[in-house]
Design a protein around this motif. Structure first.
Motif, PDB file in Angstrom:
ATOM      1  N   ALA A 108      57.641  29.622 -53.459  1.00  0.00           N
ATOM      2  CA  ALA A 108      58.521  30.580 -54.134  1.00  0.00           C
ATOM      3  C   ALA A 108      59.087  29.937 -55.399  1.00  0.00           C
ATOM      4  N   LYS A 109      59.059  30.698 -56.503  1.00  0.00           N
ATOM      5  CA  LYS A 109      59.523  30.155 -57.778  1.00  0.00           C
ATOM      6  C   LYS A 109      61.031  30.255 -57.950  1.00  0.00           C
ATOM      7  N   THR A 110      61.674  31.116 -57.146  1.00  0.00           N
ATOM      8  CA  THR A 110      63.122  31.277 -57.238  1.00  0.00           C
ATOM      9  C   THR A 110      63.656  31.861 -55.940  1.00  0.00           C
ATOM     10  N   ASP A 111      64.946  31.762 -55.713  1.00  0.00           N
ATOM     11  CA  ASP A 111      65.558  32.450 -54.578  1.00  0.00           C
ATOM     12  C   ASP A 111      65.355  33.943 -54.776  1.00  0.00           C
ATOM     13  N   SER A 112      64.781  34.625 -53.806  1.00  0.00           N
ATOM     14  CA  SER A 112      64.398  36.020 -54.026  1.00  0.00           C
ATOM     15  C   SER A 112      64.161  36.740 -52.706  1.00  0.00           C
ATOM     16  N   PHE A 113      63.918  38.049 -52.822  1.00  0.00           N
ATOM     17  CA  PHE A 113      63.610  38.895 -51.672  1.00  0.00           C
ATOM     18  C   PHE A 113      62.189  39.420 -51.864  1.00  0.00           C
ATOM     19  N   MET A 114      61.353  39.285 -50.841  1.00  0.00           N
ATOM     20  CA  MET A 114      59.948  39.679 -50.962  1.00  0.00           C
ATOM     21  C   MET A 114      59.818  41.186 -50.754  1.00  0.00           C
ATOM     22  N   ILE A 115      59.384  41.890 -51.806  1.00  0.00           N
ATOM     23  CA  ILE A 115      59.228  43.346 -51.730  1.00  0.00           C
ATOM     24  C   ILE A 115      57.769  43.774 -51.626  1.00  0.00           C
ATOM     25  N   GLY A 116      56.842  42.811 -51.668  1.00  0.00           N
ATOM     26  CA  GLY A 116      55.434  43.150 -51.531  1.00  0.00           C
ATOM     27  C   GLY A 116      54.603  41.907 -51.274  1.00  0.00           C
ATOM     28  N   HIS A 117      53.530  42.084 -50.501  1.00  0.00           N
ATOM     29  CA  HIS A 117      52.621  40.964 -50.286  1.00  0.00           C
ATOM     30  C   HIS A 117      51.201  41.484 -50.105  1.00  0.00           C
ATOM     31  N   ASN A 118      50.237  40.614 -50.353  1.00  0.00           N
ATOM     32  CA  ASN A 118      48.821  40.952 -50.279  1.00  0.00           C
ATOM     33  C   ASN A 118      48.287  40.632 -48.878  1.00  0.00           C
ATOM     34  N   ASN A 119      47.628  41.589 -48.264  1.00  0.00           N
ATOM     35  CA  ASN A 119      47.079  41.407 -46.916  1.00  0.00           C
ATOM     36  C   ASN A 119      45.609  41.017 -46.909  1.00  0.00           C
ATOM     37  N   THR A 120      44.976  40.948 -48.075  1.00  0.00           N
ATOM     38  CA  THR A 120      43.549  40.632 -48.083  1.00  0.00           C
ATOM     39  C   THR A 120      43.323  39.159 -47.749  1.00  0.00           C
ATOM     40  N   PRO A 121      42.306  38.830 -46.942  1.00  0.00           N
ATOM     41  CA  PRO A 121      42.078  37.431 -46.584  1.00  0.00           C
ATOM     42  C   PRO A 121      41.252  36.658 -47.618  1.00  0.00           C
ATOM     43  N   VAL A 122      40.618  37.352 -48.557  1.00  0.00           N
ATOM     44  CA  VAL A 122      39.771  36.701 -49.555  1.00  0.00           C
ATOM     45  C   VAL A 122      40.294  37.052 -50.944  1.00  0.00           C
ATOM     46  N   VAL A 123      40.652  36.045 -51.732  1.00  0.00           N
ATOM     47  CA  VAL A 123      41.235  36.299 -53.042  1.00  0.00           C
ATOM     48  C   VAL A 123      40.487  35.543 -54.128  1.00  0.00           C
ATOM     49  N   SER A 124      40.601  36.067 -55.339  1.00  0.00           N
ATOM     50  CA  SER A 124      40.081  35.383 -56.521  1.00  0.00           C
ATOM     51  C   SER A 124      41.238  34.780 -57.300  1.00  0.00           C
ATOM     52  N   GLN A 125      40.944  33.826 -58.130  1.00  0.00           N
ATOM     53  CA  GLN A 125      41.988  33.231 -58.953  1.00  0.00           C
ATOM     54  C   GLN A 125      42.663  34.315 -59.792  1.00  0.00           C
ATOM     55  N   GLY A 126      44.001  34.343 -59.767  1.00  0.00           N
ATOM     56  CA  GLY A 126      44.744  35.332 -60.541  1.00  0.00           C
ATOM     57  C   GLY A 126      45.132  36.573 -59.772  1.00  0.00           C
ATOM     58  N   ASP A 127      44.641  36.743 -58.558  1.00  0.00           N
ATOM     59  CA  ASP A 127      45.021  37.914 -57.759  1.00  0.00           C
ATOM     60  C   ASP A 127      46.510  37.881 -57.427  1.00  0.00           C
ATOM     61  N   ALA A 128      47.135  39.072 -57.402  1.00  0.00           N
ATOM     62  CA  ALA A 128      48.544  39.178 -57.043  1.00  0.00           C
ATOM     63  C   ALA A 128      48.709  38.943 -55.546  1.00  0.00           C
ATOM     64  N   LEU A 129      49.607  38.028 -55.164  1.00  0.00           N
ATOM     65  CA  LEU A 129      49.788  37.667 -53.763  1.00  0.00           C
ATOM     66  C   LEU A 129      51.155  38.083 -53.216  1.00  0.00           C
ATOM     67  N   PHE A 130      52.232  37.801 -53.965  1.00  0.00           N
ATOM     68  CA  PHE A 130      53.574  38.089 -53.508  1.00  0.00           C
ATOM     69  C   PHE A 130      54.372  38.740 -54.629  1.00  0.00           C
ATOM     70  N   HIS A 131      55.115  39.796 -54.288  1.00  0.00           N
ATOM     71  CA  HIS A 131      55.988  40.455 -55.258  1.00  0.00           C
ATOM     72  C   HIS A 131      57.426  40.119 -54.862  1.00  0.00           C
ATOM     73  N   LEU A 132      58.113  39.377 -55.731  1.00  0.00           N
ATOM     74  CA  LEU A 132      59.448  38.864 -55.436  1.00  0.00           C
ATOM     75  C   LEU A 132      60.480  39.521 -56.343  1.00  0.00           C
ATOM     76  N   ALA A 133      61.580  39.986 -55.747  1.00  0.00           N
ATOM     77  CA  ALA A 133      62.671  40.614 -56.505  1.00  0.00           C
ATOM     78  C   ALA A 133      63.898  39.714 -56.484  1.00  0.00           C
ATOM     79  N   TYR A 134      64.640  39.726 -57.578  1.00  0.00           N
ATOM     80  CA  TYR A 134      65.811  38.857 -57.698  1.00  0.00           C
ATOM     81  C   TYR A 134      66.724  39.432 -58.786  1.00  0.00           C
ATOM     82  N   ASN A 135      67.918  38.885 -58.890  1.00  0.00           N
ATOM     83  CA  ASN A 135      68.864  39.282 -59.939  1.00  0.00           C
ATOM     84  C   ASN A 135      68.984  38.171 -60.955  1.00  0.00           C
TER      85      ASN A 135
END
Length: 313
Positions: free
Chosen positions: A285-312
């Motif tokens: 995690a790059k900062t203290d945050s709340f996870m609002i989305g994540h990727n469920n795919t087991p196979v990823v390519s470089q640059g694929d979105a994995l975690f969506h983090l929300a913060y103030n």
């Protein structure tokens, strides 16, 4: 209220169909539109699902609102409910229409344009001029799970109040995207459009459906359109969000999922080498945050979105 040739008076309900095109074999494609009007005047609210044809949870939320009799109990105002806007996408198990275009990037559309443009135009021409506000129900796309959240237009006070009244677990302010439904509704019709996100495409998610239906009821009660008292539901509010992307390709496993608080530097997932020639690569995690989305795919390519983090910020 008039939609095409159908007129709906106070105290009346109606299901009308808006034509948008044909399938290759000539079968007509129409948008089924449910209209509910109370005898007493009040605001008109749009409930919209299926802008993307593979986002089932949004369709189910609007369907249950219709068939659960909630909308038949209005004491003032009107509701226009469309369970499936992108009928083409639903038929083809696809986010887009068959030519690959995204309906939500095609507004205001054209009656002589592409399939996506024609669907967008039908909504823009026949429905948006009638409404005072709208709730647009979406789902995470292609293996991305979204924790139930409401999104509204930044610096729009009315939209912010409606988002708070909706009572989702999370609410976030975003700038509207060019040619999106939210952008056109705001700029051309002065109608705030809230976007609810919950669950994953092609999969039912009971939690998201539950929050979506509860949010509809709260909005109707907030505007005194139901004979029930409004019960506020406090949620989390954030002003920033960002995606954490895959640093390399491989086999992906998450260690933290949507709905979790994470701390800066905490490991939240890892990517393994399917050839077993490299050590696993952890994602932090790059900062203290709340996870609002994540990727469920087991196979990823470089640059694929994995975690969506929300913060103030």
């Amino acid at each position: 209220m008039k939609i095409l040739k159908d007129e709906v008076g106070p105290g009346q309900n109606l299901v009308t169909k808006i034509p948008v095109g044909q399938l290759p074999r000539g079968n007509p494609i129409t948008i089924s539109t449910h209209v509910y009007r109370a005898k007493e005047p009040g605001p008109t609210i749009l409930l919209l699902g299926g802008v993307h044809g593979d986002e089932i949870n949004g369709m189910e939320i609007v369907r249950q609102a219709i068939q659960g009799q909630m909308l038949g109990q209005l004491v003032r105002g009107s509701v226009i409910a469309i369970p499936v806007l992108n009928v083409y996408g639903l038929i083809n198990f696809s986010r887009e229409v068959p030519d690959g275009k995204d309906v939500n990037r095609s507004f205001p559309g054209s009656s002589k344009g592409s399939l996506a443009s024609r669907v967008a135009f039908a909504l823009h021409k026949h429905i948006l001029p009638l409404i005072d506000m709208g709730l647009d129900f979406h789902t995470g796309g292609r293996n991305n799970y979204n924790y139930p959240q409401i999104r509204y237009t930044i610096d729009d006070e009315e939209a912010a109040e409606l988002a708070e009244a909706f009572g989702a677990p999370v609410r976030i302010a975003y700038k509207p995207i060019s040619k999106s439904l939210r952008k056109i509704a705001q700029d051309r019709h002065q109608a705030p459009m809230l976007v609810f996100e919950g669950g994953e495409n092609q999969r039912y998610d009971g939690l998201s459906i539950q929050y979506g239906l509860a949010g509809i009821r709260r909005i109707l009660c907030y505007h005194k359109m139901l004979n029930e008292s409004f019960a506020a539901q406090k949620g989390l509010h954030f002003n920033k969000s960002s995606w954490t992307r895959a640093p390399r390709g491989g086999l992906f496993q998450w260690m933290k999922s949507s709905g979790s608080w994470v701390k800066k530097g905490e490991p939240i997932g890892f990517i393994s080498d399917p050839r077993a020639t490299k050590e696993s690569r952890f994602i932090y995690a790059k900062t203290d945050s709340f996870m609002i989305g994540h990727n469920n795919t087991p196979v990823v390519s470089q640059g694929d979105a994995l975690f969506h983090l929300a913060y103030n910020e």
